[in-house]
Structures are given as C-alpha cells and as structure tokens.
Motif scaffolding. Sequence first.
Motif, PDB file in Angstrom:
ATOM      1  N   TYR A 117       0.837  -1.196   0.000  1.00  0.00           N
ATOM      2  CA  TYR A 117       0.000   0.000   0.000  1.00  0.00           C
ATOM      3  C   TYR A 117       0.877   1.254   0.000  1.00  0.00           C
ATOM      4  N   ARG A 118       0.310   2.328  -0.496  1.00  0.00           N
ATOM      5  CA  ARG A 118       0.999   3.612  -0.389  1.00  0.00           C
ATOM      6  C   ARG A 118       1.049   4.078   1.061  1.00  0.00           C
ATOM      7  N   GLN A 119       0.133   3.559   1.855  1.00  0.00           N
ATOM      8  CA  GLN A 119       0.129   3.873   3.281  1.00  0.00           C
ATOM      9  C   GLN A 119       1.142   3.007   4.030  1.00  0.00           C
ATOM     10  N   SER A 120       1.622   3.528   5.144  1.00  0.00           N
ATOM     11  CA  SER A 120       2.327   2.739   6.147  1.00  0.00           C
ATOM     12  C   SER A 120       1.594   2.935   7.468  1.00  0.00           C
ATOM     13  N   CYS A 121       2.029   2.227   8.510  1.00  0.00           N
ATOM     14  CA  CYS A 121       1.400   2.354   9.826  1.00  0.00           C
ATOM     15  C   CYS A 121       2.424   2.826  10.846  1.00  0.00           C
ATOM     16  N   LEU A 122       2.063   3.842  11.583  1.00  0.00           N
ATOM     17  CA  LEU A 122       2.856   4.326  12.702  1.00  0.00           C
ATOM     18  C   LEU A 122       2.217   3.796  13.979  1.00  0.00           C
ATOM     19  N   THR A 123       3.029   3.253  14.873  1.00  0.00           N
ATOM     20  CA  THR A 123       2.500   2.739  16.140  1.00  0.00           C
ATOM     21  C   THR A 123       3.222   3.394  17.309  1.00  0.00           C
ATOM     22  N   ALA A 143      -0.930   6.350   7.311  1.00  0.00           N
ATOM     23  CA  ALA A 143      -0.727   7.554   6.503  1.00  0.00           C
ATOM     24  C   ALA A 143       0.288   7.215   5.419  1.00  0.00           C
ATOM     25  N   PRO A 144       0.457   8.074   4.417  1.00  0.00           N
ATOM     26  CA  PRO A 144       1.521   7.838   3.438  1.00  0.00           C
ATOM     27  C   PRO A 144       2.869   7.631   4.132  1.00  0.00           C
ATOM     28  N   GLN A 145       3.710   6.806   3.540  1.00  0.00           N
ATOM     29  CA  GLN A 145       4.945   6.387   4.207  1.00  0.00           C
ATOM     30  C   GLN A 145       5.823   7.560   4.635  1.00  0.00           C
ATOM     31  N   GLN A 146       6.028   8.528   3.756  1.00  0.00           N
ATOM     32  CA  GLN A 146       6.895   9.639   4.092  1.00  0.00           C
ATOM     33  C   GLN A 146       6.344  10.427   5.274  1.00  0.00           C
ATOM     34  N   ARG A 147       5.020  10.547   5.332  1.00  0.00           N
ATOM     35  CA  ARG A 147       4.406  11.259   6.447  1.00  0.00           C
ATOM     36  C   ARG A 147       4.634  10.508   7.759  1.00  0.00           C
ATOM     37  N   CYS A 148       4.540   9.176   7.712  1.00  0.00           N
ATOM     38  CA  CYS A 148       4.821   8.380   8.913  1.00  0.00           C
ATOM     39  C   CYS A 148       6.273   8.569   9.357  1.00  0.00           C
ATOM     40  N   GLN A 149       7.191   8.525   8.410  1.00  0.00           N
ATOM     41  CA  GLN A 149       8.598   8.721   8.748  1.00  0.00           C
ATOM     42  C   GLN A 149       8.833  10.101   9.369  1.00  0.00           C
ATOM     43  N   PHE A 182       5.898   0.894  10.151  1.00  0.00           N
ATOM     44  CA  PHE A 182       6.171  -0.304   9.341  1.00  0.00           C
ATOM     45  C   PHE A 182       5.321  -0.240   8.073  1.00  0.00           C
ATOM     46  N   PRO A 183       5.796  -0.817   6.972  1.00  0.00           N
ATOM     47  CA  PRO A 183       5.030  -0.814   5.723  1.00  0.00           C
ATOM     48  C   PRO A 183       3.816  -1.729   5.818  1.00  0.00           C
ATOM     49  N   CYS A 205      -2.726  -8.666   5.405  1.00  0.00           N
ATOM     50  CA  CYS A 205      -3.712  -7.668   4.982  1.00  0.00           C
ATOM     51  C   CYS A 205      -3.503  -6.376   5.768  1.00  0.00           C
ATOM     52  N   HIS A 206      -4.216  -5.337   5.364  1.00  0.00           N
ATOM     53  CA  HIS A 206      -4.157  -4.052   6.067  1.00  0.00           C
ATOM     54  C   HIS A 206      -4.703  -4.240   7.485  1.00  0.00           C
ATOM     55  N   PRO A 207      -4.095  -3.580   8.492  1.00  0.00           N
ATOM     56  CA  PRO A 207      -4.565  -3.786   9.865  1.00  0.00           C
ATOM     57  C   PRO A 207      -5.892  -3.124  10.195  1.00  0.00           C
ATOM     58  N   VAL A 208      -6.550  -2.471   9.239  1.00  0.00           N
ATOM     59  CA  VAL A 208      -7.834  -1.843   9.518  1.00  0.00           C
ATOM     60  C   VAL A 208      -8.808  -2.879  10.090  1.00  0.00           C
ATOM     61  N   GLY A 209      -9.508  -2.515  11.143  1.00  0.00           N
ATOM     62  CA  GLY A 209     -10.473  -3.426  11.752  1.00  0.00           C
ATOM     63  C   GLY A 209      -9.858  -4.488  12.644  1.00  0.00           C
TER      64      GLY A 209
END
Length: 387
Positions: free
Chosen positions: A163-169, A211-217, A251-252, A276-280
């Motif tokens: 995905y173009r998104q990544s996840c920030l935790t 969010a988009p990867q660069q934004r997460c970084q 993480f991507p 899969c995407h962690p949504v839900g």
Amino acid sequence: MQRAASERTAWVRGAGPTGSLAALALAQAGWRVHLLDHQTPEQLLQRRRAYALTHSTQKLLIQLKLWQHLSSCCHPFRRLELHDRGSKASTLFSAPEAVGWIADHRPLQQQLLQACQLHKAVEMHIGTGSSPSPSPDDLQVIAEGANSSSRDALGIGFRGFRYRQSCLTVQVKLTTNSSSTDDTAWELFRPEGPLAVLPFGAGVAQVVWSAPQQRCQDRCELHPEAFLAALNGALPPAAQAEALLDQPAWFPVEWRLAPRLGRGTTLLCGETAHRCHPVGGQGLNLCWRDVATLAELAQQPELGARQLVQRYGRRRWLDLIAVMIATDGLIRLFSNGHRLLLPIRRFGIALLDGIPALRRLSLNLATYGPAGMLLTSGWQRQNNQPP
C-alpha cells in the motif's frame, strides 16, 4: 529408536504468536511437536505491536484451555466508536461483556512461550541454528511470518502489493477526562488512512496511525511535544494523549496472499500465507483462525499429514479471500477525499447506526468470517454474543 505407529509428529517453524499457538494446538490434539525458531526468546518478545482479539479468538483459546492463562494480559473493551471524518458520520458498537480484547505483544508472547515450555509434548528449539530433521511423513507447519524463507524454499510465491500507506504505532497515556477511556476503542477513517486507538487499561492505549509512508517517517522524527500536538489534532476529544510511553515507529503495510496454502506434508499458517491491512484489527484473528482449522483437523486420527494439508487448504480459502477483499475495500472506500463517495459512506454508516441487527451482522462477520459465522451461530446463541 523406532517411532510408535500411533504417534504423529509435527514441526512448527516460527515461534511467534501464531506458531506458538499452533504448536500448543497440535500438542493438545495428541501430536508430538517440535517448535523451531532461530530468534532468541528475547528477540521474539521485542515486537512492538498490539492486537485486537475477537470472540472467535477467545473461543479458540477456551477450547485449548489457554484463556484462563492469557486473559490476564487481554484488556476488554465494551465500546467501539467508528467515525468517518470525511462524511462526518459515526456509529457505536457496544456489548455488556466485551466487543473484543486488546493484548500487548510482549506479555501475550511471553505467556505462549511459557505454555509451550511447560507442555510435555512440545520440544522447543529456540535461538539455535541446529535441530533434528523431520521424517518424510511428518507434518510441517510454516509460521515464520511474511518474509518466510521456508515458504520460498517450497517454491510457493507470495503475491500482492504494498500500500501507499504505512502504519505508525506508539503507546500513549490518555487524559483522564472521560470515564469511558479504558473500555472504549476508536476506529477513525481519515482521508490519509485509518487511525485506531486500542486501550490497555489504566489510561494506556496503543495508537495505530495509517498515513503515506513519508508522512509516517516524518512524524516519527518529530520532537515529542510536536508529535503529541499532531496526534491530538487527529484524535477525538475523548481520547487525547498527554504523554508518549515509547518511541513512535512505523512499518510498511502490504496485501499479500500465497497462491496455495500447502504442498505435500507442509502447510502455511498465519502471515506466511496472508497479510492484509490492519484496519479493523483482523490480522492476528485471521492468523489464529488458521490455527483453529489446524486444531480441528489435527484431532482426526485418520488423517495423514498430506490429507490434513489438503483439507486445511480447502477449508481456509473462503475466510481468507473474504476478509482480505473486505479490508482492502474499506481502505479504498474510506482512505480518500473523493466527493462522489461521501454520500455512499454517509448512507452506509447511517444504516449501521440506525439498524441494530445490521451492526450485529457486521460485527459477527468481522469476528468469525463468513464461513465461521455460520458454523458458530448456535454457539453464539448459547453464549449471548454481543450486538
């Protein structure tokens, strides 16, 4: 020494949450199990994740007689608030006992490894590069995660996309201005990606911010005060963060699926087979429904390893495909600002909010999957599952 004719042996590669649980499920079904991982126990504990556990996971843990041990590190949430920031629509899922539970990786993994260590039928080969070799007729379960070398050695691909998104935790301390903070989880659909707040109790929560990867970084590199300001601008008023409890990390996010779930006497389990995407909060629950199917088949003594692998593959496809399509569809529908989609989103959430039966149906689908919901409908009625 010759093996007893009735003894069945399994080799589980990967001792993370899914591999450890698979080893325990096989051991309780009467198999002799070898659990292997090149990582040390401390390395296995270091993963920074939180998991949202559903009633299908609780049911499996009760069947395996593990819930009484693991429930101490699983915090129940009785309310789930869903907000679509684009359409300004929202709805609430609630249940007297629990909509679900939130578990931190470290204590959950620690309890699972301890249970494996105490089980007489499980032999652990953790943190070592050497181990005995399986016999040709032994069952092999690959639960090494998405970057599995054993899956690659089988010649089974792992198809999909990033995905173009990544996840920030990050773990945060929430403000205490709301009495519902400790038993409420939030899922916020935002144009840049979903944001989830998962409560651990005592005002502590895990934030999963897509969010988009660069934004997460860029956000991970912010000064703590600047990060908190940005985070609180995205959170609902009742879930404001007052302090960071660890360093934000990202993480991507990928959508990937193995074209087959096994070959010969070897099957793929958990994120070795799908991601899969962690949504839900579907990730670990989907992995552990793999384990539930494995546990059921392992109790059938007439099945050899090859027959078990074949049946496992056939049984898991409907659930996997349905959940992976659903999570991808949610991201494509809600992670954008397309004006034409806003009325559809507003109408869909309004239906959920106005029809309790529809909320129950959607929650049960998310909890059990389409096939599992049919199989467990009788069990749900007996145990008064949540609306």
